[in-house]
Design a protein around this motif. Structure first.
Motif, short mmCIF file in Angstrom:
data_model
loop_
_atom_site.label_atom_id
_atom_site.label_comp_id
_atom_site.label_asym_id
_atom_site.label_seq_id
_atom_site.Cartn_x
_atom_site.Cartn_y
_atom_site.Cartn_z
N CYS A 91 0.93 -1.26 0.12
CA CYS A 91 0.02 0.10 0.10
C CYS A 91 0.85 1.28 0.02
CB CYS A 91 -0.73 0.04 1.20
SG CYS A 91 -2.08 1.39 1.34
N CYS A 131 -4.62 0.06 -0.33
CA CYS A 131 -5.42 -0.73 0.57
C CYS A 131 -6.68 -0.25 0.70
CB CYS A 131 -4.50 -1.25 1.77
SG CYS A 131 -4.77 0.13 3.03
N THR B 116 -8.24 -8.84 -2.96
CA THR B 116 -7.71 -8.08 -1.79
C THR B 116 -8.39 -6.67 -1.47
OG1 THR B 116 -6.16 -6.80 -3.27
CG2 THR B 116 -5.22 -8.82 -2.43
N PHE B 118 -7.76 -4.16 -3.04
CA PHE B 118 -6.76 -2.81 -3.18
C PHE B 118 -7.25 -2.24 -4.40
CE2 PHE B 118 -2.62 -2.76 -0.90
CZ PHE B 118 -2.76 -3.83 0.16
#
Lengths: 145, 145
Positions: A91, A131, B116, B118
């Motif tokens: 991230c 993230c 994820t 993300f």
DNA sequence: GTAGATGCAAATTTTTTGCATTTAG
DNA sequence: CTAAATGCAAAAAATTTGCATCTAC
């Protein structure tokens, strides 16, 4: 199985420092920087010099025992070559890192080998982005510019 | 008149140094280190300070105009974000570098985003191995240990 | 005993920062 | 005019090297 943390290569000695470095790698499932290793070892060897770490990492890398990777923060991190091949997703906002256990590059490597006649021995891949949490923050704080 | 190498972002000025940096990026099809840029610019601006390069690269990177990548030699190299996405294959033996114009990661990025949550903004990928010549040398000199 | 490894300190290399001055808008 | 950018010098941070001593084999 070998079971030991010894570097069985002619001309190299199994010092306690070197053995410990290998042990630390085995105990870790993330790539470690020289300083990471240094800190972990200082506890056991207070007189340890960081140059010992660097010199060992150099040897281990040149022998193909560990892989060196320089992350986008400019710091080199190392991991055992025998560790299952891993990539990371980091991230940009909070530096949190997630492991990715897919590596889609084997087939790419083969086709590139065919095209270039190189003998490809490896690759480094790092993905980055935001993230879920940081993604949310970004959206909240507006997106002009 | 507004040159095409201008940074049209409020709060930033188009100095000749900055404009030249952008020009150099446009003229190059390989990633450049701060020093690469510094050397190219010294010719035109003998008094140039390398800190000017670093400060500009920092701004350009933070604005998403250039992408920063740290190669395995530990040196950061930069390229225009708008440049077609490229990866490199580097020879461990002689450092020769070849461009790869396949990037198989878009689909991987999508599946990882799904897994994820993300927001993936990019990746760095470098492949390494032995080029045809060095490969040959390796074979010739034997491979015992 | 000896080649190789270590600890320590100093040197290198890359990048960053403080500050007085200059410049783009 | 003035905020931003520059040049210069010095500082940081990561890594490397020289050398005397020590240790594994």
């Amino acid at each position: 199985m070998l079971g030991k943390n010894d570097l069985n290569i002619e001309g190299y000695k199994n010092t306690k420092q070197r053995t410990k470095i290998l042990q630390i790698f085995k105990d870790s499932n993330i790539p470690l920087s020289a300083e990471d290793i240094f800190i972990r070892m200082k506890e056991y060897y207070p007189l340890l010099a960081i140059s010992t770490i660097y010199r060992n990492l150099e040897i281990l890398t040149s022998k193909g025992i560990v892989i060196k990777n320089i992350f986008n923060d400019g710091i080199a991190r190392y991991e055992l070559a025998s560790t299952n091949h891993r990539h990371h997703l980091k991230c940009i906002g909070c530096n949190m890192t997630v492991d990715i256990d897919a590596c889609p590059l084997k087939s790419l490597e083969h086709s590139i080998e065919a095209q270039t006649d190189f003998d490809i021995s490896g690759h480094s891949l790092e993905l980055y982005g935001y993230c879920p949490k940081c993604k949310k923050k970004n959206t909240e704080s507006g997106s002009s510019n």
